[in-house]
Design a protein around this motif. Structure first.
Motif, PDB file in Angstrom:
ATOM      1  N   GLN A   1      -3.607   6.824   3.045  1.00  0.00           N
ATOM      2  CA  GLN A   1      -2.918   8.015   3.538  1.00  0.00           C
ATOM      3  C   GLN A   1      -3.894   9.133   3.854  1.00  0.00           C
ATOM      4  O   GLN A   1      -3.755   9.828   4.869  1.00  0.00           O
ATOM      5  CB  GLN A   1      -1.909   8.491   2.492  1.00  0.00           C
ATOM      6  CG  GLN A   1      -0.628   7.679   2.437  1.00  0.00           C
ATOM      7  CD  GLN A   1       0.331   8.179   1.378  1.00  0.00           C
ATOM      8  OE1 GLN A   1      -0.048   8.983   0.525  1.00  0.00           O
ATOM      9  NE2 GLN A   1       1.562   7.699   1.410  1.00  0.00           N
ATOM     10  N   MET A   2      -4.900   9.318   3.012  1.00  0.00           N
ATOM     11  CA  MET A   2      -5.876  10.376   3.267  1.00  0.00           C
ATOM     12  C   MET A   2      -6.769  10.045   4.458  1.00  0.00           C
ATOM     13  O   MET A   2      -7.266  10.948   5.129  1.00  0.00           O
ATOM     14  CB  MET A   2      -6.721  10.600   2.016  1.00  0.00           C
ATOM     15  CG  MET A   2      -5.939  11.180   0.852  1.00  0.00           C
ATOM     16  SD  MET A   2      -6.957  11.476  -0.592  1.00  0.00           S
ATOM     17  CE  MET A   2      -5.728  12.040  -1.769  1.00  0.00           C
ATOM     18  N   ARG A   3      -6.981   8.785   4.719  1.00  0.00           N
ATOM     19  CA  ARG A   3      -7.753   8.398   5.913  1.00  0.00           C
ATOM     20  C   ARG A   3      -6.937   8.547   7.190  1.00  0.00           C
ATOM     21  O   ARG A   3      -7.503   8.568   8.282  1.00  0.00           O
ATOM     22  CB  ARG A   3      -8.221   6.954   5.787  1.00  0.00           C
ATOM     23  CG  ARG A   3      -9.326   6.741   4.761  1.00  0.00           C
ATOM     24  CD  ARG A   3      -9.708   5.271   4.716  1.00  0.00           C
ATOM     25  NE  ARG A   3     -10.705   5.004   3.686  1.00  0.00           N
ATOM     26  CZ  ARG A   3     -11.104   3.788   3.330  1.00  0.00           C
ATOM     27  NH1 ARG A   3     -10.572   2.729   3.947  1.00  0.00           N
ATOM     28  NH2 ARG A   3     -12.001   3.617   2.384  1.00  0.00           N
ATOM     29  N   GLY A   4      -5.630   8.592   7.083  1.00  0.00           N
ATOM     30  CA  GLY A   4      -4.780   8.658   8.261  1.00  0.00           C
ATOM     31  C   GLY A   4      -4.365   7.314   8.780  1.00  0.00           C
ATOM     32  O   GLY A   4      -3.746   7.227   9.847  1.00  0.00           O
ATOM     33  N   THR A   5      -4.676   6.244   8.047  1.00  0.00           N
ATOM     34  CA  THR A   5      -4.277   4.908   8.503  1.00  0.00           C
ATOM     35  C   THR A   5      -2.773   4.733   8.438  1.00  0.00           C
ATOM     36  O   THR A   5      -2.167   4.120   9.328  1.00  0.00           O
ATOM     37  CB  THR A   5      -4.970   3.836   7.642  1.00  0.00           C
ATOM     38  OG1 THR A   5      -6.378   4.070   7.663  1.00  0.00           O
ATOM     39  CG2 THR A   5      -4.671   2.441   8.159  1.00  0.00           C
ATOM     40  N   ILE A   6      -2.153   5.248   7.391  1.00  0.00           N
ATOM     41  CA  ILE A   6      -0.704   5.194   7.265  1.00  0.00           C
ATOM     42  C   ILE A   6      -0.179   6.625   7.159  1.00  0.00           C
ATOM     43  O   ILE A   6      -0.903   7.543   6.775  1.00  0.00           O
ATOM     44  CB  ILE A   6      -0.273   4.367   6.038  1.00  0.00           C
ATOM     45  CG1 ILE A   6      -0.841   4.981   4.751  1.00  0.00           C
ATOM     46  CG2 ILE A   6      -0.693   2.928   6.178  1.00  0.00           C
ATOM     47  CD1 ILE A   6      -0.398   4.260   3.498  1.00  0.00           C
ATOM     48  N   SER A   7       1.073   6.791   7.500  1.00  0.00           N
ATOM     49  CA  SER A   7       1.698   8.116   7.519  1.00  0.00           C
ATOM     50  C   SER A   7       3.194   7.933   7.281  1.00  0.00           C
ATOM     51  O   SER A   7       3.688   6.800   7.266  1.00  0.00           O
ATOM     52  CB  SER A   7       1.432   8.822   8.858  1.00  0.00           C
ATOM     53  OG  SER A   7       1.978   8.061   9.925  1.00  0.00           O
ATOM     54  N   PRO A   8       3.931   9.018   7.086  1.00  0.00           N
ATOM     55  CA  PRO A   8       5.390   8.854   6.940  1.00  0.00           C
ATOM     56  C   PRO A   8       6.042   8.187   8.137  1.00  0.00           C
ATOM     57  O   PRO A   8       7.029   7.465   7.988  1.00  0.00           O
ATOM     58  CB  PRO A   8       5.879  10.306   6.770  1.00  0.00           C
ATOM     59  CG  PRO A   8       4.717  11.018   6.160  1.00  0.00           C
ATOM     60  CD  PRO A   8       3.496  10.393   6.762  1.00  0.00           C
ATOM     61  N   THR A   9       5.498   8.411   9.334  1.00  0.00           N
ATOM     62  CA  THR A   9       6.054   7.736  10.506  1.00  0.00           C
ATOM     63  C   THR A   9       5.582   6.295  10.617  1.00  0.00           C
ATOM     64  O   THR A   9       6.254   5.476  11.231  1.00  0.00           O
ATOM     65  CB  THR A   9       5.648   8.497  11.780  1.00  0.00           C
ATOM     66  OG1 THR A   9       4.209   8.569  11.852  1.00  0.00           O
ATOM     67  CG2 THR A   9       6.224   9.907  11.758  1.00  0.00           C
ATOM     68  N   ASN A  10       4.421   5.990  10.026  1.00  0.00           N
ATOM     69  CA  ASN A  10       3.874   4.627  10.033  1.00  0.00           C
ATOM     70  C   ASN A  10       3.650   4.198   8.591  1.00  0.00           C
ATOM     71  O   ASN A  10       2.535   4.231   8.082  1.00  0.00           O
ATOM     72  CB  ASN A  10       2.564   4.586  10.827  1.00  0.00           C
ATOM     73  CG  ASN A  10       2.000   3.179  10.920  1.00  0.00           C
ATOM     74  OD1 ASN A  10       2.741   2.198  10.803  1.00  0.00           O
ATOM     75  ND2 ASN A  10       0.694   3.071  11.123  1.00  0.00           N
ATOM     76  N   PRO A  11       4.706   3.812   7.876  1.00  0.00           N
ATOM     77  CA  PRO A  11       4.561   3.523   6.445  1.00  0.00           C
ATOM     78  C   PRO A  11       3.792   2.232   6.207  1.00  0.00           C
ATOM     79  O   PRO A  11       3.594   1.409   7.113  1.00  0.00           O
ATOM     80  CB  PRO A  11       6.009   3.409   5.965  1.00  0.00           C
ATOM     81  CG  PRO A  11       6.780   3.012   7.175  1.00  0.00           C
ATOM     82  CD  PRO A  11       6.080   3.652   8.341  1.00  0.00           C
ATOM     83  N   TRP A  12       3.366   2.069   4.964  1.00  0.00           N
ATOM     84  CA  TRP A  12       2.609   0.880   4.550  1.00  0.00           C
ATOM     85  C   TRP A  12       3.604  -0.218   4.206  1.00  0.00           C
ATOM     86  O   TRP A  12       4.444  -0.067   3.309  1.00  0.00           O
ATOM     87  CB  TRP A  12       1.736   1.222   3.344  1.00  0.00           C
ATOM     88  CG  TRP A  12       0.593   0.286   3.150  1.00  0.00           C
ATOM     89  CD1 TRP A  12      -0.020  -0.463   4.099  1.00  0.00           C
ATOM     90  CD2 TRP A  12      -0.103   0.013   1.936  1.00  0.00           C
ATOM     91  NE1 TRP A  12      -1.053  -1.183   3.564  1.00  0.00           N
ATOM     92  CE2 TRP A  12      -1.113  -0.914   2.233  1.00  0.00           C
ATOM     93  CE3 TRP A  12       0.048   0.470   0.626  1.00  0.00           C
ATOM     94  CZ2 TRP A  12      -1.981  -1.398   1.262  1.00  0.00           C
ATOM     95  CZ3 TRP A  12      -0.815  -0.004  -0.339  1.00  0.00           C
ATOM     96  CH2 TRP A  12      -1.826  -0.944  -0.022  1.00  0.00           C
ATOM     97  N   ASP A  13       3.504  -1.349   4.887  1.00  0.00           N
ATOM     98  CA  ASP A  13       4.461  -2.439   4.711  1.00  0.00           C
ATOM     99  C   ASP A  13       3.979  -3.482   3.712  1.00  0.00           C
ATOM    100  O   ASP A  13       4.414  -4.633   3.766  1.00  0.00           O
ATOM    101  CB  ASP A  13       4.743  -3.105   6.062  1.00  0.00           C
ATOM    102  CG  ASP A  13       3.471  -3.603   6.734  1.00  0.00           C
ATOM    103  OD1 ASP A  13       2.380  -3.280   6.229  1.00  0.00           O
ATOM    104  OD2 ASP A  13       3.565  -4.307   7.759  1.00  0.00           O
ATOM    105  N   VAL A  14       3.100  -3.122   2.803  1.00  0.00           N
ATOM    106  CA  VAL A  14       2.575  -4.052   1.791  1.00  0.00           C
ATOM    107  C   VAL A  14       3.342  -3.836   0.499  1.00  0.00           C
ATOM    108  O   VAL A  14       3.530  -2.693   0.056  1.00  0.00           O
ATOM    109  CB  VAL A  14       1.063  -3.831   1.580  1.00  0.00           C
ATOM    110  CG1 VAL A  14       0.538  -4.733   0.473  1.00  0.00           C
ATOM    111  CG2 VAL A  14       0.317  -4.095   2.871  1.00  0.00           C
ATOM    112  N   MET A  15       3.782  -4.924  -0.092  1.00  0.00           N
ATOM    113  CA  MET A  15       4.522  -4.855  -1.347  1.00  0.00           C
ATOM    114  C   MET A  15       3.557  -4.817  -2.520  1.00  0.00           C
ATOM    115  O   MET A  15       2.448  -5.361  -2.465  1.00  0.00           O
ATOM    116  CB  MET A  15       5.462  -6.052  -1.490  1.00  0.00           C
ATOM    117  CG  MET A  15       6.486  -6.169  -0.383  1.00  0.00           C
ATOM    118  SD  MET A  15       7.629  -4.784  -0.378  1.00  0.00           S
ATOM    119  CE  MET A  15       8.469  -5.073  -1.915  1.00  0.00           C
ATOM    120  N   VAL A  16       4.017  -4.195  -3.601  1.00  0.00           N
ATOM    121  CA  VAL A  16       3.189  -4.083  -4.798  1.00  0.00           C
ATOM    122  C   VAL A  16       3.039  -5.437  -5.490  1.00  0.00           C
ATOM    123  O   VAL A  16       2.103  -5.646  -6.273  1.00  0.00           O
ATOM    124  CB  VAL A  16       3.798  -3.036  -5.750  1.00  0.00           C
ATOM    125  CG1 VAL A  16       5.109  -3.539  -6.320  1.00  0.00           C
ATOM    126  CG2 VAL A  16       2.840  -2.691  -6.872  1.00  0.00           C
TER     127      VAL A  16
END
Length: 336
Positions: free
Chosen positions: A216-231
């Motif tokens: 998120q801090m790098r800008g790779t993911i954002s609220p409009t582009n969420p992270w689709d990886v499961m825990v």
């Protein structure tokens, strides 16, 4: 007169709202920005996830340097850590990791088996280097080794289990970030993240949150582009569980395929007319004679299963046994 209580105020004065209460209501009811609301909601969701994973559970022992992160102690002696401070330390660690220009200069290491898969997944998604398993002494100090590394930041799972890399960081001036339990020693640890580092779900959840914060801090993911990886991908899995799932998958594939019916027409053998209707039985008249065996007639001359004629010293035939034991055993080589 002074000892007597003051008379109550009139009803009109009691019903009048005070200026302080009105100001307080304006301050607390002020509409917050959308970013602040999303940040607070994300923090609450992260704390709920850490609660479900058991990140707040410590041990029955507490180091004097970890007392600042302890919230309370249960009746059974287990220390409970403050997850609010855990989340703040995760944000601090993410800011430190993002400040490194080259992601490959970050080394995440875990000698504990429950943290090896989480370390590999963190390195996969953030671009760091992972060292899972036993630490080779001299990895950060011996320059003639094949596996020599010069990282900028070191991320560890347990300061007690990973004591060897921590002791090497003192020689090369390497900052260290570690997940620390209540009984973990904080010697030579620069950033201690208070959390449960002994359970597989807790370790996987912590590495998942840290990886997401870094992205998120790098800008790779954002609220409009969420992270689709499961825990779940960061959790340790038992080898027996993997073998059982593989066997179940193979059994399911084999059970879905039905056996094909046998068909001999593809061999190209000519079928005699009426052969399928007549059973091939020796008891029927006209059936071919049996070829060998007990009490069976000798094979006719010129058949494919006829024994070759004896020659040489075996030309003299032995006397024939007329006891009727069987034609298959009544011929023996001469000289016996």
């Amino acid at each position: 007169q002074l000892s007597q209580p003051f008379p109550p105020p009139p009803a009109a004065i009691r019903a009048r709202p005070s200026r302080t209460s009105a100001a307080a209501s304006c301050v607390f009811n002020y509409p917050r920005p959308a970013t602040m609301q999303s940040q607070l909601s994300q923090k609450e969701a992260d704390i709920q996830m850490m609660l479900a994973a058991g990140c707040h559970l410590g041990t029955k022992n507490c180091d004097f340097q970890m007392e600042r992160y302890v919230w309370k102690r249960r009746p059974d002696g287990i220390y409970i850590m403050n997850l609010g401070k855990t989340w703040d330390k995760l944000m601090l660690a993410a800011r430190i990791l993002v400040a490194v220009e080259n992601p490959a200069d970050v080394v995440c290491q875990s000698a504990r088996p429950y943290g090896q898969r989480a370390v590999l997944k963190y390195a996969q998604y953030t671009g760091a280097k992972a060292i899972a398993g036993r630490h080779t002494p001299g990895t950060y100090t011996n320059q003639i080794m094949d596996g020599f590394h010069e990282p900028r930041v070191l991320l560890l799972t347990d300061p007690r289990t990973d004591h060897q890399p921590i002791s090497e960081t003192a020689y090369c001036n390497l900052p260290t970030i570690a997940f620390c339990d209540t009984d973990s020693p904080l010697k030579l640890v620069d950033v201690a993240i208070p959390a449960n580092n002994k359970a597989k779900h807790s370790i996987g959840c912590l590495y998942y949150l840290l990886a997401r914060m870094v992205l998120q801090m790098r800008g790779t993911i954002s609220p409009t582009n969420p992270w689709d990886v499961m825990v779940d991908l960061f959790f340790y899995r038992e080898p027996e569980e993997l073998e059982e799932k593989a066997e179940e998958a193979v059994a399911g594939i084999v059970g879905d395929v039905a056996p094909a019916a046998y068909d001999a027409t593809g061999f190209g053998a000519p079928v005699a007319p009426g052969a399928a209707a007549e059973p091939w039985d020796e008891s029927m008249p006209g059936a071919p004679p049996a070829m060998g065996g007990f009490g069976a007639p000798a094979p006719a001359a010129g058949q494919w299963n006829e024994a070759p004629a004896p020659a040489g010293w075996d030309a003299a035939a032995a006397p024939v046994d007329s006891s009727g034991f069987g034609s298959g055993f009544d011929v023996a080589p001469g000289g016996y």
